[in-house]
Design a protein around this motif. Structure first.
Motif, PDB file in Angstrom:
ATOM      1  N   ASP A 289      25.496  35.835  36.755  1.00 22.06           N
ATOM      2  CA  ASP A 289      26.255  34.592  36.876  1.00 22.06           C
ATOM      3  C   ASP A 289      27.179  34.561  38.087  1.00 22.06           C
ATOM      4  N   THR A 290      27.340  33.377  38.644  1.00 19.93           N
ATOM      5  CA  THR A 290      28.309  33.137  39.704  1.00 19.93           C
ATOM      6  C   THR A 290      29.187  31.964  39.292  1.00 19.93           C
ATOM      7  N   VAL A 291      30.434  32.005  39.706  1.00 28.30           N
ATOM      8  CA  VAL A 291      31.374  30.950  39.330  1.00 28.30           C
ATOM      9  C   VAL A 291      30.952  29.606  39.904  1.00 28.30           C
ATOM     10  N   ASP A 292      30.453  29.612  41.136  1.00 23.31           N
ATOM     11  CA  ASP A 292      30.101  28.353  41.794  1.00 23.31           C
ATOM     12  C   ASP A 292      28.686  27.882  41.499  1.00 23.31           C
ATOM     13  N   GLY A 293      27.894  28.696  40.787  1.00 23.71           N
ATOM     14  CA  GLY A 293      26.532  28.307  40.452  1.00 23.71           C
ATOM     15  C   GLY A 293      25.537  28.518  41.577  1.00 23.71           C
ATOM     16  N   ASP A 294      25.993  29.044  42.715  1.00 24.78           N
ATOM     17  CA  ASP A 294      25.105  29.306  43.846  1.00 24.78           C
ATOM     18  C   ASP A 294      24.592  30.741  43.793  1.00 24.78           C
ATOM     19  N   TRP A 295      23.390  30.962  44.305  1.00 21.12           N
ATOM     20  CA  TRP A 295      22.770  32.277  44.266  1.00 21.12           C
ATOM     21  C   TRP A 295      23.345  33.191  45.340  1.00 21.12           C
ATOM     22  N   VAL A 296      22.989  34.456  45.261  1.00 20.07           N
ATOM     23  CA  VAL A 296      23.314  35.431  46.304  1.00 20.07           C
ATOM     24  C   VAL A 296      21.998  35.946  46.874  1.00 20.07           C
ATOM     25  N   ILE A 297      21.741  35.617  48.131  1.00 18.55           N
ATOM     26  CA  ILE A 297      20.561  36.120  48.843  1.00 18.55           C
ATOM     27  C   ILE A 297      21.036  36.468  50.243  1.00 18.55           C
ATOM     28  N   ASP A 298      21.372  37.736  50.461  1.00 18.72           N
ATOM     29  CA  ASP A 298      22.038  38.080  51.714  1.00 18.72           C
ATOM     30  C   ASP A 298      21.961  39.578  51.995  1.00 18.72           C
ATOM     31  N   TYR A 299      22.041  39.907  53.273  1.00 19.17           N
ATOM     32  CA  TYR A 299      22.157  41.300  53.687  1.00 19.17           C
ATOM     33  C   TYR A 299      23.569  41.796  53.432  1.00 19.17           C
ATOM     34  N   HIS A 300      23.672  43.082  53.097  1.00 22.04           N
ATOM     35  CA  HIS A 300      24.997  43.666  52.951  1.00 22.04           C
ATOM     36  C   HIS A 300      25.605  43.819  54.342  1.00 22.04           C
ATOM     37  N   PRO A 301      26.857  43.434  54.529  1.00 28.39           N
ATOM     38  CA  PRO A 301      27.456  43.461  55.867  1.00 28.39           C
ATOM     39  C   PRO A 301      27.557  44.849  56.494  1.00 28.39           C
ATOM     40  N   GLU A 302      27.548  45.914  55.683  1.00 22.35           N
ATOM     41  CA  GLU A 302      27.685  47.265  56.224  1.00 22.35           C
ATOM     42  C   GLU A 302      26.353  47.979  56.399  1.00 22.35           C
ATOM     43  N   TYR A 303      25.306  47.480  55.734  1.00 19.67           N
ATOM     44  CA  TYR A 303      24.025  48.180  55.760  1.00 19.67           C
ATOM     45  C   TYR A 303      22.915  47.199  56.138  1.00 19.67           C
ATOM     46  N   PRO A 304      22.464  47.210  57.387  1.00 16.77           N
ATOM     47  CA  PRO A 304      21.530  46.203  57.894  1.00 16.77           C
ATOM     48  C   PRO A 304      20.153  46.177  57.251  1.00 16.77           C
ATOM     49  N   SER A 305      19.795  47.214  56.502  1.00 13.03           N
ATOM     50  CA  SER A 305      18.481  47.233  55.856  1.00 13.03           C
ATOM     51  C   SER A 305      18.542  46.951  54.355  1.00 13.03           C
ATOM     52  N   LEU A 306      19.732  46.602  53.847  1.00 13.51           N
ATOM     53  CA  LEU A 306      19.913  46.341  52.421  1.00 13.51           C
ATOM     54  C   LEU A 306      20.107  44.852  52.172  1.00 13.51           C
ATOM     55  N   LEU A 307      19.166  44.242  51.469  1.00 13.43           N
ATOM     56  CA  LEU A 307      19.264  42.830  51.095  1.00 13.43           C
ATOM     57  C   LEU A 307      19.533  42.746  49.595  1.00 13.43           C
ATOM     58  N   ILE A 308      20.467  41.906  49.203  1.00 12.49           N
ATOM     59  CA  ILE A 308      20.812  41.721  47.795  1.00 12.49           C
ATOM     60  C   ILE A 308      20.384  40.323  47.374  1.00 12.49           C
ATOM     61  N   ALA A 309      19.630  40.229  46.289  1.00 14.96           N
ATOM     62  CA  ALA A 309      19.144  38.940  45.781  1.00 14.96           C
ATOM     63  C   ALA A 309      19.420  38.874  44.288  1.00 14.96           C
ATOM     64  N   CYS A 310      20.392  38.078  43.899  1.00  7.67           N
ATOM     65  CA  CYS A 310      20.769  37.982  42.487  1.00  7.67           C
ATOM     66  C   CYS A 310      21.567  36.690  42.295  1.00  7.67           C
ATOM     67  N   GLY A 311      22.314  36.605  41.207  1.00  4.96           N
ATOM     68  CA  GLY A 311      23.176  35.442  40.982  1.00  4.96           C
ATOM     69  C   GLY A 311      22.412  34.184  40.626  1.00  4.96           C
ATOM     70  N   GLY A 312      21.362  34.319  39.809  1.00  4.96           N
ATOM     71  CA  GLY A 312      20.577  33.151  39.400  1.00  4.96           C
ATOM     72  C   GLY A 312      21.371  32.116  38.637  1.00  4.96           C
ATOM     73  N   ALA A 313      22.484  32.537  38.013  1.00 11.08           N
ATOM     74  CA  ALA A 313      23.459  31.632  37.378  1.00 11.08           C
ATOM     75  C   ALA A 313      22.853  30.717  36.322  1.00 11.08           C
ATOM     76  N   GLY A 314      21.775  31.161  35.690  1.00 15.61           N
ATOM     77  CA  GLY A 314      21.220  30.413  34.574  1.00 15.61           C
ATOM     78  C   GLY A 314      20.364  29.225  34.946  1.00 15.61           C
ATOM     79  N   HIS A 315      20.102  29.034  36.254  1.00 14.72           N
ATOM     80  CA  HIS A 315      19.275  27.879  36.623  1.00 14.72           C
ATOM     81  C   HIS A 315      18.206  28.228  37.664  1.00 14.72           C
ATOM     82  N   ALA A 316      18.010  29.505  37.963  1.00 12.04           N
ATOM     83  CA  ALA A 316      17.101  29.881  39.047  1.00 12.04           C
ATOM     84  C   ALA A 316      15.636  29.936  38.634  1.00 12.04           C
ATOM     85  N   PHE A 317      15.355  30.072  37.351  1.00 16.97           N
ATOM     86  CA  PHE A 317      13.970  30.320  36.955  1.00 16.97           C
ATOM     87  C   PHE A 317      13.024  29.198  37.358  1.00 16.97           C
TER      88      PHE A 317
END
Length: 446
Positions: free
Chosen positions: A351-379
């Protein structure tokens, strides 16, 4: 001149985000190998949010980005490959007359839908609601009488998808494309380069290590605990959302099989489905949700939680949620509300407070992408979600969406569908007892 080596990708998490990304990457032919690992030994993971009886598929959003993407998704759902998984039952929305946050959201969603030429039917009387909720193809489905002031609409372009079957299809597709799918591989830690400036893989709890040029972590509501200390505090939080279902007799299944998906924007966050192929009719609450004491989802794949639930004859949802589900179901389909509930489940949102997803590279690690935060509406976006994450992996995603789904964004707004709702702690002593479900022995759900 030597040919550049195609990169390898490791994806942690075999749910919608992870598996969809794998399929998209493999279809591109631009990667030498794509491996997906998951903590669950049996896949799809039975306690994942994306592995469920069914999920709503609609484009009724006040947000134009999600409305557009959902319309694109529905066009994909309609393709033959999703036959038997996607069902266009139509969606009935109530509450547009209310001068509340919910009512304003519903009106904005209706305006968005109508602006794109969708032939919605406005519901302006109790008789309109009865007709929409009991279509001509049904056999005299009894509908509760709505207040004379009630307003809403029916969108024929929407419905539901068999969630577990959809994820299983992604697994079949990624294997057919040459990808690897490894169950029983619970991530323990990230593996770093010798200079500690990048991520090169992950280690698992059983001692195995997996290496790749790019690492995508898509572990849903487990992501904050898997990447503890590497994500902004409170950006993504696991929240439990109450679900229940009724096993209909063959006669009732046939009677109700043509009803629409129902979404009540009256402050409760209630929604319900037509019965699925097995006669299960599911209904749920989309709200602020419940928080586990450990910060990790409490499911039947957690042996401690499973043992406690069985020994104490508990269900998986709080008593207050059980009472609310039965009450609001009765405000729509009173005949169903009088039946015993077959099972309960706590669906754990990433879950995210704003309802927006997280699809982004980690700012410290250029080869690590994080994809989560479906917030109950991503399916509902499953047919295109992998391509969106794929685009971000290759820095092709629009700057607008990259900013919207940024890991480091400033969260100033609240999900418009859940304004004024407050998250509550999940307390074992407040869970409903099995005997409160009715006379039918419940099945074990997550």
């Amino acid at each position: 001149m030597s040919t550049p080596t195609k990169p390898t990708v490791l994806i942690v998490g075999a749910g919608e985000f992870g598996s969809g990304t794998a399929v998209s990457l493999l279809q591109s032919g631009n990667y030498s190998s794509v491996t997906v690992i998951d903590r669950a030994t049996t896949l799809p993971a039975k306690d994942a949010a994306s592995c469920d009886v069914n999920k709503v598929v609609r484009f009724d959003y006040s947000d134009p980005d999600y409305s557009r993407l959902a319309r694109e998704s529905i066009e994909e759902w309609r393709k033959p490959e999703w036959n038997g998984i996607w069902f266009e039952s139509g969606v009935v929305v109530s509450g547009t007359e209310l001068d509340t946050v919910d009512g304003k959201f519903a009106r904005a969603a209706m305006a968005n839908v109508e602006a794109h030429g969708t032939p919605v039917t406005r519901l302006n009387s109790p008789e309109d609601f009865e007709k929409a909720l009991s279509p001509p193809a049904t056999t005299s489905v009894p509908v509760a009488k709505f207040p004379a002031s009630a307003r809403g609409y029916k969108n024929p372009h929407g419905g539901w998808a068999h969630a577990e079957a959809a994820v299983a299809k992604l697994h079949k597709d990624l294997l057919a494309l040459g990808g690897k799918l490894v169950g029983g591989a619970a991530m323990k830690d990230l593996l770093y380069s010798s200079d500690k400036k990048d991520v090169v893989g992950v280690s698992c709890e059983d001692g195995r290590n997996f290496f790749a040029d790019r690492v995508v972590v898509a572990t849903g509501s487990w992501t904050p605990s898997v990447l503890k200390g590497l994500m902004p505090a409170e950006l993504v939080v696991p929240t439990g959302q109450a679900i229940a279902a009724i096993q209909l007799s063959p006669e009732l299944q046939d009677k109700y099989r043509h009803i629409p998906v129902v979404m009540r924007f009256d402050g409760a966050g209630f929604y319900s489905f037509p019965p699925n192929q097995d006669g299960l009719l599911k209904f749920a609450l989309h709200g602020a949700g419940f928080l586990s004491a450990s910060g990790v989802p409490r499911t039947t794949l957690d042996p401690v939680a499973d043992k406690e639930t069985k020994e104490k004859s508990l269900t998986w949802i709080p008593r207050e949620s059980l009472v609310k589900l039965r009450h609001i179901l009765g405000l729509t389909y009173p005949e169903l509300a009088a039946l015993p509930f077959t099972f309960t489940r706590m669906c754990w949102y990433s879950d995210t407070v704003d309802g927006d997803w997280v699809i982004d590279y980690h700012p410290e690690y250029p080869s690590l992408l994080i994809a989560c935060g479906g917030a109950g509406h991503a399916f509902k976006f499953l047919p295109i979600m992998g391509s969106l994450i794929h685009a971000r992996l290759e820095n092709r995603l629009s700057s607008h969406l990259s900013t919207k789904w940024s890991l480091s964004r400033a969260v100033g707004k609240i999900d418009p569908a859940r304004v004024e709702m407050v998250r509550k702690p999940l307390k074992v002593e407040e869970l409903a007892r099995v005997r409160e479900l009715g006379d039918v022995a419940p099945s074990s759900k997550l």
